[in-house]
Scaffold this motif. Structure first.
Motif: not given
Length: 400
Positions: A267, A319-320, A322-324, A339
């Motif tokens: 990130n 992407s679900n 807010g998580s990858t 995750q």
């Protein structure tokens, strides 16, 4: 690239573009639960090798295209499964003009002509043909209610491929690559440059793409991770080669780079590489490694996600909430769903895949097989689902 192609091999590239023709999906009123298996199609041949996910009919839901590798002189089956509103899938292969083809190692679902409807690009694949086979790449253009097929004859030995806007003109191009020649250290490859009018121009200035990921660096250069040979190639904006750097797995023995993912793992705003290696001598032993980008297009090993698992020609990034999430395909119930949490890959719902197979009657040692699989998403509800080929039948199930 491994010559041993098990029926559990598959590839996938996730896309989720909107727009397209209506129809094709049924809309059940039932709600799929995590305790129930739903069958999609039975009597599936054992040569399923790849799956791609993307919206094919414009309803905003992930559909799937399933392909295979036919081997010398044999055809492979191709299927289209469209997603219903409850997350189940319906066999809707009739929207394609053909249901068999010569086989492939990759499938891409993208909008190549910019009309708002996703198309299907299938690079040719002739691994295992002793004297060479006339296997061409092809594309299915998305027309309302039906796809039309176009054969791309320029390259007859496309061992692998990846999709990217190489020349930054806003249109998706396709890198394709033939078998690596150990004697001459050359490959038969190039780029299908997208002309934007349902036509491509074949350009051999970039000779890469067996298993590849393409990154446009902040300094304007283009970095291509190429498997077989394992190299990181850097080009300038005019596609002139600037450098070629060899890479290797950390244990030195699992050096068959069968796939890679471009993903900003830490990130920091710079895309990194996730590498999937297998052992050249034993393709049941593999590693997944993270190589970080320093921001200048220089990549270095950071950590190993896992090792000792069989990696195959397929992955999926979702992407679900807010998580990858990243799905890695594998044979023999070794598929992994992770995750990305705190810059680390954390195992997610690993037992669901085994439980799903057990519900279908899978018992080790009794000639049962668990083959190609995937994780797809219902973008309306945000729920994720598993698709698995279990003893010749494709099943779906909600991930708990």
């Amino acid at each position: 690239m491994n010559k041993i192609i098990a029926p559990l091999l598959l590839t996938l590239v996730l896309t989720a573009c909107g727009g397209g023709p209506s129809g094709g999906n049924s809309s059940p009123t039932t709600t799929q639960t995590s305790n129930t298996l739903y069958s999609v199609v039975s009597n599936v041949p054992g040569n399923v090798m790849n799956i791609a996910v993307g919206d094919l009919n414009g309803d905003g839901l992930d559909d799937t295209v399933v392909g295979g590798w036919g081997g010398p002189g044999n055809n492979a089956n191709i299927y289209v499964f469209t997603q219903n509103t409850d997350g189940t899938l319906t066999n809707n292969t009739s929207i394609l003009p053909v249901s068999t083809y010569t086989g492939s190692q990759r499938i891409f679902i993208r909008d190549f002509d910019g009309d708002g409807r996703n198309d299907i690009f299938i690079p040719g694949f002739n691994d295992g043909c002793a004297n060479g086979c006339a296997v061409h790449s092809m594309i299915f253009w998305n027309q309302p209610g039906q796809f039309v097929q176009q054969i791309l004859p320029e390259l007859v030995d496309s061992h692998g491929a990846c999709v990217n806007d190489i020349n930054n003109d806003g249109k998706l191009d396709v890198l394709v690559r033939g078998v690596y020649d150990q004697a001459t250290h050359t490959t038969q490859g190039g780029v299908y440059i997208n002309n934007g009018n349902r036509s491509f121009t074949f350009n051999t200035s970039i000779n890469a793409g067996s298993t590849c990921s393409v990154n446009h660096e902040t300094n304007g250069n283009i970095t291509i991770l190429d498997g077989n040979p394992n190299t990181i190639l850097t080009y300038d904006q005019n596609l002139n080669l600037l450098s070629s750097v060899s890479i290797a797995s950390q244990d030195g023995s699992t050096n068959d780079l069968i796939d890679s993912i471009l993903l900003d793992v830490n990130n920091d705003g710079h895309n990194d590489f996730v590498l999937m290696f297998n052992s050249v001598s034993d393709n049941t032993i593999g590693r997944k490694e993270v190589w970080l980008n320093d921001g200048n297009g220089n990549y270095s090993y950071s950590y190993t996600i896992d090792q000792g698992n069989n990696n195959q020609y397929h992955y999926n990034v979702l992407s679900n909430n807010g998580s990858t999430f990243v799905y890695f395909s594998a044979a023999n119930l070794q598929a992994k769903l992770y995750q990305l949490t705190g810059n680390q890959f954390v195992a997610y719902k690993q037992t669901d895949f085994t439980t799903m197979a057990q519900k279908a009657g899978y018992t080790p040692g009794f000639n049962w097989s668990v083959g190609a699989g995937d994780v797809y998403q219902n973008t309306t509800t945000g729920k994720m689902y598993m698709l698995q080929l279990i003893n010749g039948t494709f099943y779906t199930q909600l991930i708990q």
